[in-house]
Design a protein around this motif. Structure first.
Motif, PDB file in Angstrom:
ATOM      1  N   MET A  24       0.835  -1.208   0.000  1.00  0.00           N
ATOM      2  CA  MET A  24       0.000   0.000   0.000  1.00  0.00           C
ATOM      3  C   MET A  24       0.865   1.251   0.000  1.00  0.00           C
ATOM      4  O   MET A  24       0.663   2.185  -0.762  1.00  0.00           O
ATOM      5  N   GLU A  25       1.882   1.266   0.852  1.00  0.00           N
ATOM      6  CA  GLU A  25       2.781   2.422   0.932  1.00  0.00           C
ATOM      7  C   GLU A  25       3.557   2.572  -0.367  1.00  0.00           C
ATOM      8  O   GLU A  25       3.814   3.688  -0.824  1.00  0.00           O
ATOM      9  N   THR A  26       3.937   1.432  -0.965  1.00  0.00           N
ATOM     10  CA  THR A  26       4.674   1.498  -2.224  1.00  0.00           C
ATOM     11  C   THR A  26       3.817   2.122  -3.322  1.00  0.00           C
ATOM     12  O   THR A  26       4.283   2.956  -4.102  1.00  0.00           O
ATOM     13  N   GLU A  27       2.549   1.722  -3.380  1.00  0.00           N
ATOM     14  CA  GLU A  27       1.650   2.288  -4.382  1.00  0.00           C
ATOM     15  C   GLU A  27       1.448   3.782  -4.172  1.00  0.00           C
ATOM     16  O   GLU A  27       1.420   4.567  -5.122  1.00  0.00           O
ATOM     17  N   GLN A  28       1.345   4.203  -2.899  1.00  0.00           N
ATOM     18  CA  GLN A  28       1.159   5.621  -2.616  1.00  0.00           C
ATOM     19  C   GLN A  28       2.395   6.424  -2.997  1.00  0.00           C
ATOM     20  O   GLN A  28       2.299   7.506  -3.573  1.00  0.00           O
ATOM     21  N   SER A  29       3.589   5.909  -2.664  1.00  0.00           N
ATOM     22  CA  SER A  29       4.823   6.630  -3.000  1.00  0.00           C
ATOM     23  C   SER A  29       5.025   6.692  -4.504  1.00  0.00           C
ATOM     24  O   SER A  29       5.502   7.697  -5.047  1.00  0.00           O
ATOM     25  N   GLN A  30       4.634   5.602  -5.210  1.00  0.00           N
ATOM     26  CA  GLN A  30       4.764   5.611  -6.666  1.00  0.00           C
ATOM     27  C   GLN A  30       3.813   6.621  -7.292  1.00  0.00           C
ATOM     28  O   GLN A  30       4.147   7.323  -8.239  1.00  0.00           O
ATOM     29  N   GLN A  31       2.611   6.717  -6.724  1.00  0.00           N
ATOM     30  CA  GLN A  31       1.630   7.652  -7.266  1.00  0.00           C
ATOM     31  C   GLN A  31       2.067   9.095  -7.075  1.00  0.00           C
ATOM     32  O   GLN A  31       1.761   9.964  -7.888  1.00  0.00           O
ATOM     33  N   LYS A  32       2.824   9.351  -6.010  1.00  0.00           N
ATOM     34  CA  LYS A  32       3.312  10.709  -5.777  1.00  0.00           C
ATOM     35  C   LYS A  32       4.290  11.141  -6.866  1.00  0.00           C
ATOM     36  O   LYS A  32       4.429  12.325  -7.147  1.00  0.00           O
ATOM     37  N   THR A  33       5.023  10.183  -7.462  1.00  0.00           N
ATOM     38  CA  THR A  33       5.994  10.520  -8.496  1.00  0.00           C
ATOM     39  C   THR A  33       5.358  10.633  -9.876  1.00  0.00           C
ATOM     40  O   THR A  33       5.970  11.148 -10.791  1.00  0.00           O
ATOM     41  N   LEU A  34       4.147  10.119 -10.027  1.00  0.00           N
ATOM     42  CA  LEU A  34       3.471  10.193 -11.314  1.00  0.00           C
ATOM     43  C   LEU A  34       2.948  11.604 -11.573  1.00  0.00           C
ATOM     44  O   LEU A  34       2.680  12.368 -10.662  1.00  0.00           O
ATOM     45  N   LYS A  35       2.810  11.927 -12.849  1.00  0.00           N
ATOM     46  CA  LYS A  35       2.345  13.244 -13.255  1.00  0.00           C
ATOM     47  C   LYS A  35       1.020  13.131 -13.991  1.00  0.00           C
ATOM     48  O   LYS A  35       0.646  12.075 -14.502  1.00  0.00           O
ATOM     49  N   ASN A  36       0.308  14.254 -14.062  1.00  0.00           N
ATOM     50  CA  ASN A  36      -0.876  14.321 -14.903  1.00  0.00           C
ATOM     51  C   ASN A  36      -0.465  14.335 -16.369  1.00  0.00           C
ATOM     52  O   ASN A  36       0.610  14.848 -16.725  1.00  0.00           O
ATOM     53  N   ARG A  37      -1.280  13.778 -17.207  1.00  0.00           N
ATOM     54  CA  ARG A  37      -0.996  13.789 -18.645  1.00  0.00           C
ATOM     55  C   ARG A  37      -0.998  15.235 -19.159  1.00  0.00           C
ATOM     56  O   ARG A  37      -1.884  16.023 -18.848  1.00  0.00           O
ATOM     57  N   TYR A  38       0.032  15.573 -19.935  1.00  0.00           N
ATOM     58  CA  TYR A  38       0.177  16.927 -20.474  1.00  0.00           C
ATOM     59  C   TYR A  38      -0.886  17.168 -21.539  1.00  0.00           C
ATOM     60  O   TYR A  38      -1.206  16.286 -22.333  1.00  0.00           O
ATOM     61  N   THR A  39      -1.437  18.372 -21.564  1.00  0.00           N
ATOM     62  CA  THR A  39      -2.511  18.682 -22.497  1.00  0.00           C
ATOM     63  C   THR A  39      -2.151  19.858 -23.405  1.00  0.00           C
ATOM     64  O   THR A  39      -1.187  20.597 -23.147  1.00  0.00           O
ATOM     65  N   GLU A  40      -2.939  20.024 -24.443  1.00  0.00           N
ATOM     66  CA  GLU A  40      -2.773  21.174 -25.336  1.00  0.00           C
ATOM     67  C   GLU A  40      -2.925  22.478 -24.572  1.00  0.00           C
ATOM     68  O   GLU A  40      -2.179  23.442 -24.796  1.00  0.00           O
ATOM     69  N   ALA A  41      -3.879  22.518 -23.655  1.00  0.00           N
ATOM     70  CA  ALA A  41      -4.107  23.730 -22.868  1.00  0.00           C
ATOM     71  C   ALA A  41      -2.909  24.077 -21.995  1.00  0.00           C
ATOM     72  O   ALA A  41      -2.617  25.259 -21.776  1.00  0.00           O
ATOM     73  N   ASP A  42      -2.198  23.065 -21.485  1.00  0.00           N
ATOM     74  CA  ASP A  42      -1.007  23.323 -20.672  1.00  0.00           C
ATOM     75  C   ASP A  42       0.037  24.089 -21.478  1.00  0.00           C
ATOM     76  O   ASP A  42       0.588  25.101 -21.028  1.00  0.00           O
ATOM     77  N   GLY A  43       0.329  23.595 -22.693  1.00  0.00           N
ATOM     78  CA  GLY A  43       1.342  24.254 -23.514  1.00  0.00           C
ATOM     79  C   GLY A  43       0.975  25.681 -23.868  1.00  0.00           C
ATOM     80  O   GLY A  43       1.798  26.603 -23.774  1.00  0.00           O
ATOM     81  N   SER A  44      -0.275  25.901 -24.277  1.00  0.00           N
ATOM     82  CA  SER A  44      -0.704  27.244 -24.660  1.00  0.00           C
ATOM     83  C   SER A  44      -0.773  28.183 -23.463  1.00  0.00           C
ATOM     84  O   SER A  44      -0.491  29.379 -23.583  1.00  0.00           O
ATOM     85  N   ALA A  45      -1.127  27.639 -22.293  1.00  0.00           N
ATOM     86  CA  ALA A  45      -1.200  28.471 -21.088  1.00  0.00           C
ATOM     87  C   ALA A  45       0.195  28.950 -20.676  1.00  0.00           C
ATOM     88  O   ALA A  45       0.376  30.112 -20.290  1.00  0.00           O
ATOM     89  N   VAL A  46       1.183  28.069 -20.755  1.00  0.00           N
ATOM     90  CA  VAL A  46       2.567  28.472 -20.446  1.00  0.00           C
ATOM     91  C   VAL A  46       3.014  29.570 -21.401  1.00  0.00           C
ATOM     92  O   VAL A  46       3.613  30.579 -20.995  1.00  0.00           O
ATOM     93  N   TYR A  47       2.717  29.387 -22.683  1.00  0.00           N
ATOM     94  CA  TYR A  47       3.084  30.381 -23.696  1.00  0.00           C
ATOM     95  C   TYR A  47       2.437  31.731 -23.404  1.00  0.00           C
ATOM     96  O   TYR A  47       3.101  32.780 -23.428  1.00  0.00           O
ATOM     97  N   LEU A  48       1.144  31.719 -23.092  1.00  0.00           N
ATOM     98  CA  LEU A  48       0.434  32.964 -22.813  1.00  0.00           C
ATOM     99  C   LEU A  48       0.978  33.631 -21.553  1.00  0.00           C
ATOM    100  O   LEU A  48       1.132  34.868 -21.515  1.00  0.00           O
TER     101      LEU A  48
END
Length: 339
Positions: free
Chosen positions: A1-25
């Motif tokens: 259980m702890e291993t799954e929680q620690s692994q999930q902390k290192t995972l990221k959200n999937r990058y989206t088109e809106a993310d790229g355009s928001a950084v640019y703006l």
């Protein structure tokens, strides 16, 4: 259980088109704010009888450092806030020999496509365009600081925005060829320098192509840095007058000028195409990433909906285009009219 929680902390959200355009703006808005502040400071100093700080090389480089800090901050803050990572991330290690290949691409890009930039500059001069003055290199200190800013800091921070963040997002909302062209256009317009628009667009597209085929922004940073280093050498060493003399020698008339511009562009494009294929041939396939469970709100584009990425992109491009037009119109005005 702890291993799954620690692994999930290192995972990221999937990058989206809106993310790229928001950084640019965010980066565009930040850069405009810096320009506005600089204009206010320069107006106050000049109005009080002092020397315009814009004419001071050290002041210019300090402003450039602040601008690059804005670029870096836009990327870092957004990625941390959204817990995501671009597809073309700094963490994607390139095929190391490709970085040496990218040095060659940077050299080929400058000399191969210089003619197209030269032709556009001549076209502007035909209509009596008065271009922007180059950043001064009046002392050894300015040369050292200018080299650090333009060769090291600017390529790293600008490529973070336009190839790491923006291009990764564009690839999720547009065909690859369109993402490359839009990345180049955004990069070119951001500089708001009409004389360099054509060349900066080409440079931006070349960097984007290398990123797409290598999966990493490091090669683009090397190309960008090589290009800027050559520009500094042209401005500060005997290489500049020698290069200018060579261009004059091969441009005795309009026909010869057109010939060498076309030939150099074709040869440059062919050489870059071959070098990019070499990079692609030896670049290992990217590893499959694991992501956090889908967030319906993020995947739908947030509160503004699925078109939010394209909306942010259009606003950013529109603002930069408007500023570019203002700079261009100012350059066509008679000298002394704005004094």
């Amino acid at each position: 259980m702890e291993t799954e929680q620690s692994q999930q902390k290192t995972l990221k959200n999937r990058y989206t088109e809106a993310d790229g355009s928001a950084v640019y703006l965010l980066a565009v808005v930040g850069l405009l704010a810096v320009n506005l502040l600089v204009g206010i400071v320069a107006g106050i100093v000049s109005g009080s009888g002092g020397k315009n700080p814009i004419d001071n090389g050290y002041f210019n480089y300090a402003v450039m450092i602040v601008m690059q800090a804005v670029n870096f901050g836009a990327v870092a803050l957004w990625l941390k806030r959204k817990n995501t990572r671009p597809d073309y991330s700094l963490y994607n290690r390139p095929w190391l020999p490709s970085l040496a290949v990218c040095v060659v691409i940077g050299v080929v890009c400058l000399f191969g496509f210089y003619g197209l930039a030269y032709a556009f500059e001549l076209l502007l001069e035909t209509f009596h365009y008065q271009g922007q003055t180059n950043i001064p290199f009046n002392s050894s200190g300015e040369i050292v600081l200018g080299t650090i800013v333009t060769v090291l800091i600017a390529p790293f921070c600008e490529e973070l925005v336009y190839r790491d963040a923006l291009l990764s997002g564009l690839k999720r909302g547009f065909p690859t060829w369109a993402a490359i062209l839009l990345s180049g256009a955004a990069f070119s317009l951001m500089h708001m320098n009409p004389q360099q628009t054509v060349y900066q667009f080409i440079l931006g597209c070349v960097c984007a192509v290398v990123v797409v085929f290598s999966g990493s922004p490091w090669g683009a940073m090397v190309i960008h840095a090589t290009n800027n280093l050559l520009a500094v050498l042209i401005e500060t060493t005997a290489f500049g007058p020698a290069f200018g003399g060579f261009i004059e020698a091969i441009s005795p008339n309009g026909g010869m000028t057109a010939l060498w511009i076309i030939v150099s562009a074709v040869l440059g494009a062919g050489a870059i195409f071959g070098l990019v294929l070499l990079i692609r041939r030896f670049t290992p396939a990217p590893k499959e990433r694991e992501y956090l469970p889908l967030d319906p709100l993020r995947e739908s584009g947030g509160m503004l909906g699925k078109k939010s990425g394209k909306l942010f992109l259009c606003i950013g491009l529109g603002v930069c285009l408007l500023m570019w037009i203002i700079v261009a119109v100012t350059g066509f005005l008679p000298e002394g009219l704005l004094a």
